[in-house]
Design a protein around this motif. Structure first.
Motif, PDB file in Angstrom:
ATOM      1  N   ALA A 158       0.822  -1.215   0.000  1.00  0.00           N
ATOM      2  CA  ALA A 158       0.000   0.000   0.000  1.00  0.00           C
ATOM      3  C   ALA A 158       0.849   1.255   0.000  1.00  0.00           C
ATOM      4  N   GLY A 159       2.047   1.170   0.558  1.00  0.00           N
ATOM      5  CA  GLY A 159       2.891   2.349   0.661  1.00  0.00           C
ATOM      6  C   GLY A 159       2.577   3.133   1.923  1.00  0.00           C
ATOM      7  N   PRO A 160       3.399   4.108   2.250  1.00  0.00           N
ATOM      8  CA  PRO A 160       3.138   4.926   3.439  1.00  0.00           C
ATOM      9  C   PRO A 160       1.902   5.793   3.247  1.00  0.00           C
ATOM     10  N   SER A 161       1.174   6.030   4.315  1.00  0.00           N
ATOM     11  CA  SER A 161       0.009   6.890   4.238  1.00  0.00           C
ATOM     12  C   SER A 161       0.433   8.344   4.044  1.00  0.00           C
ATOM     13  N   VAL A 162      -0.532   9.192   3.747  1.00  0.00           N
ATOM     14  CA  VAL A 162      -0.235  10.613   3.580  1.00  0.00           C
ATOM     15  C   VAL A 162       0.310  11.202   4.876  1.00  0.00           C
ATOM     16  N   ALA A 163      -0.247  10.754   6.006  1.00  0.00           N
ATOM     17  CA  ALA A 163       0.255  11.228   7.298  1.00  0.00           C
ATOM     18  C   ALA A 163       1.699  10.803   7.515  1.00  0.00           C
ATOM     19  N   MET A 164       2.030   9.565   7.153  1.00  0.00           N
ATOM     20  CA  MET A 164       3.408   9.110   7.308  1.00  0.00           C
ATOM     21  C   MET A 164       4.347   9.895   6.396  1.00  0.00           C
ATOM     22  N   CYS A 165       3.879  10.287   5.222  1.00  0.00           N
ATOM     23  CA  CYS A 165       4.704  11.107   4.325  1.00  0.00           C
ATOM     24  C   CYS A 165       5.025  12.455   4.955  1.00  0.00           C
ATOM     25  N   ALA A 166       4.045  13.031   5.664  1.00  0.00           N
ATOM     26  CA  ALA A 166       4.297  14.287   6.363  1.00  0.00           C
ATOM     27  C   ALA A 166       5.343  14.098   7.459  1.00  0.00           C
ATOM     28  N   ILE A 167       5.275  12.989   8.174  1.00  0.00           N
ATOM     29  CA  ILE A 167       6.260  12.706   9.220  1.00  0.00           C
ATOM     30  C   ILE A 167       7.631  12.451   8.600  1.00  0.00           C
ATOM     31  N   ILE A 168       7.661  11.779   7.451  1.00  0.00           N
ATOM     32  CA  ILE A 168       8.920  11.550   6.749  1.00  0.00           C
ATOM     33  C   ILE A 168       9.570  12.871   6.373  1.00  0.00           C
ATOM     34  N   ALA A 169       8.778  13.811   5.841  1.00  0.00           N
ATOM     35  CA  ALA A 169       9.312  15.128   5.484  1.00  0.00           C
ATOM     36  C   ALA A 169       9.877  15.836   6.711  1.00  0.00           C
ATOM     37  N   LEU A 170       9.174  15.732   7.820  1.00  0.00           N
ATOM     38  CA  LEU A 170       9.646  16.348   9.061  1.00  0.00           C
ATOM     39  C   LEU A 170      10.985  15.770   9.491  1.00  0.00           C
ATOM     40  N   VAL A 171      11.107  14.453   9.507  1.00  0.00           N
ATOM     41  CA  VAL A 171      12.315  13.807  10.003  1.00  0.00           C
ATOM     42  C   VAL A 171      13.505  14.079   9.086  1.00  0.00           C
ATOM     43  N   VAL A 172      13.292  14.034   7.781  1.00  0.00           N
ATOM     44  CA  VAL A 172      14.379  14.318   6.847  1.00  0.00           C
ATOM     45  C   VAL A 172      14.897  15.739   7.055  1.00  0.00           C
ATOM     46  N   TRP A 173      13.985  16.674   7.244  1.00  0.00           N
ATOM     47  CA  TRP A 173      14.379  18.067   7.436  1.00  0.00           C
ATOM     48  C   TRP A 173      15.147  18.271   8.734  1.00  0.00           C
ATOM     49  N   THR A 174      14.777  17.567   9.784  1.00  0.00           N
ATOM     50  CA  THR A 174      15.414  17.778  11.082  1.00  0.00           C
ATOM     51  C   THR A 174      16.725  17.015  11.245  1.00  0.00           C
ATOM     52  N   THR A 175      16.933  15.944  10.516  1.00  0.00           N
ATOM     53  CA  THR A 175      18.135  15.128  10.712  1.00  0.00           C
ATOM     54  C   THR A 175      19.238  15.397   9.696  1.00  0.00           C
ATOM     55  N   ALA A 176      18.894  15.989   8.565  1.00  0.00           N
ATOM     56  CA  ALA A 176      19.902  16.189   7.520  1.00  0.00           C
ATOM     57  C   ALA A 176      21.038  17.092   7.994  1.00  0.00           C
ATOM     58  N   GLY A 177      20.736  18.074   8.848  1.00  0.00           N
ATOM     59  CA  GLY A 177      21.771  18.994   9.304  1.00  0.00           C
ATOM     60  C   GLY A 177      22.855  18.313  10.113  1.00  0.00           C
ATOM     61  N   MET A 178      22.481  17.385  10.970  1.00  0.00           N
ATOM     62  CA  MET A 178      23.472  16.673  11.774  1.00  0.00           C
ATOM     63  C   MET A 178      24.392  15.842  10.890  1.00  0.00           C
ATOM     64  N   PHE A 179      23.825  15.129   9.939  1.00  0.00           N
ATOM     65  CA  PHE A 179      24.639  14.314   9.053  1.00  0.00           C
ATOM     66  C   PHE A 179      25.444  15.180   8.089  1.00  0.00           C
ATOM     67  N   MET A 180      24.950  16.383   7.789  1.00  0.00           N
ATOM     68  CA  MET A 180      25.710  17.302   6.952  1.00  0.00           C
ATOM     69  C   MET A 180      27.056  17.626   7.589  1.00  0.00           C
ATOM     70  N   LEU A 181      27.074  17.864   8.908  1.00  0.00           N
ATOM     71  CA  LEU A 181      28.329  18.174   9.590  1.00  0.00           C
ATOM     72  C   LEU A 181      29.308  17.005   9.511  1.00  0.00           C
ATOM     73  N   MET A 182      28.798  15.774   9.578  1.00  0.00           N
ATOM     74  CA  MET A 182      29.678  14.610   9.464  1.00  0.00           C
ATOM     75  C   MET A 182      30.298  14.539   8.076  1.00  0.00           C
ATOM     76  N   PHE A 183      29.489  14.730   7.052  1.00  0.00           N
ATOM     77  CA  PHE A 183      30.020  14.714   5.684  1.00  0.00           C
ATOM     78  C   PHE A 183      30.972  15.892   5.472  1.00  0.00           C
ATOM     79  N   LEU A 184      30.651  17.034   6.044  1.00  0.00           N
ATOM     80  CA  LEU A 184      31.502  18.216   5.871  1.00  0.00           C
ATOM     81  C   LEU A 184      32.877  17.983   6.482  1.00  0.00           C
ATOM     82  N   ALA A 185      32.915  17.391   7.665  1.00  0.00           N
ATOM     83  CA  ALA A 185      34.206  17.086   8.283  1.00  0.00           C
ATOM     84  C   ALA A 185      34.999  16.094   7.442  1.00  0.00           C
ATOM     85  N   ALA A 186      34.323  15.114   6.872  1.00  0.00           N
ATOM     86  CA  ALA A 186      35.009  14.131   6.028  1.00  0.00           C
ATOM     87  C   ALA A 186      35.516  14.775   4.734  1.00  0.00           C
TER      88      ALA A 186
END
Length: 344
Positions: free
Chosen positions: A178-206
């Protein structure tokens, strides 16, 4: 300290998952009996509501991992490459701006996203301005794959018999895809936006640790920007990529606070996750053994997937990269850069 606050609680939780403790008194009291796998059987072997809920949560979390981990990794790498650019001005500002969502309260951000994706929120208002009707984000239990099939004329209320009659873990294959629901897609967008910055610093240091001589030798040898990125940057980012993927995998399988604040498993249990189901079984239904069993099944899944990921991304022979570095250093000393051969 680790034994007192980490190892001992884990061992006690393991005992709770194998006992009939009811949440009162000490789990080690004489009246608590060992029941073995009785708390695990209703989740994976016995037909019933417990297995249906657990498999539903596994399906939801699998789609969540499938979307979040690649998106946050690619976004983090892209932001790191952007911030690491030589021509970018105000790098400190952009690093702070991209990292800021990571250090902001997840509960506060979840509440803000609830307003953004509400029926009268900003997203639906923008969709209305371009002539589209915004969805009821947290009320539609249908999966996005089913919605896409419905848009192409497929009757999702009457699935193909082969998919509807074949079951896996108590759920039909039609429900699995069935795939993720529309609500889960909204949560996915939230999590991607909030976590990308932390991993950005790791890639930047590398990125800042990559020897300049290697890239200079590759550039002298005539390789383009894409070739340098593919054959120099990505191989040297492999340890950081493994770290980012591992942390992302662990975090996505343990997602709880966004689910608790934004949906509590609704609509129609399409945002139910194993971590939230473990909490619900223990603290709401007082089924402490079953809640602990869910936690340890989740622990086993995380460890297994991490080992598989480590095998796939295992270190191979990077002799050609080291050789390129040596040739680049020699060329820089002798001034014979154009004679460098084989540098990729």
């Amino acid at each position: 300290m680790l034994g007192l606050f980490l190892v001992l609680p884990i061992l006690m939780a393991l005992w709770v998952s194998l006992s009939d403790w009811q949440g009162q008194g000490s789990p080690l009291a004489p009246g608590v009996d060992f029941v073995g796998a009785q708390n695990y059987a209703p989740l994976v072997a016995e037909p019933g509501l417990a297995r249906n809920d657990f498999m539903t949560s596994m399906r939801n979390n699998a789609y969540y991992v499938l979307f979040v981990v690649p998106l946050q990794t690619l976004l983090a790498l892209g932001l790191a490459l952007l911030v690491n650019g030589k021509r970018l001005r105000g790098k400190g500002f952009f690093r702070t701006a991209y990292y800021f969502p990571t250090v902001t309260s997840s509960v506060a951000i979840s509440v803000v996203f609830l307003f953004i994706f509400s029926s009268s929120g900003v997203v639906n208002s923008l969709l209305e301005k371009i002539g589209l009707e915004g969805p009821a984000w947290f009320a539609d239990p249908r999966g996005v794959i089913h919605l896409v099939l419905g848009a192409f004329g497929v009757d999702i209320t009457a699935p193909p018999p082969a998919l509807a009659d074949t079951t896996l873990g108590g759920l039909s294959l039609w429900e699995w895809i069935a795939g993720p629901s529309v609500a889960m897609c909204a949560i996915i967008a939230l999590v991607v936006w909030t976590t990308a910055g932390m991993f950005m610093l790791m890639f930047l240091a590398a990125l800042q640790d990559i020897p300049v001589e290697v890239e200079e030798a590759s550039e002298i040898d005539g390789s383009g920007r894409r070739q340098r990125f593919r054959h120099i940057t990505l191989p040297m980012l492999k340890p950081t990529t493994f770290l980012v993927l591992t942390l992302g995998l662990i975090g996505t399988w343990q997602v709880f606070d966004q689910i608790y604040v934004m949906s509590k498993g609704a609509p129609g249990k399409t945002t139910l996750t194993p971590a939230f189901l473990s909490y619900q079984s223990s603290f709401v239904s007082n089924e402490w053994g079953q809640g602990s069993a869910i936690a340890f099944i989740l622990f086993t899944i995380i460890v297994a997937m991490t080992l598989v990921q480590r095998f796939i991304l295992r270190d191979k022979d990077d002799a050609h990269v080291k050789a390129a570095a040596r040739r680049a250093a020699k060329a820089a000393r002798n001034g014979s850069g154009p004679t460098v051969r084989g540098t990729r």
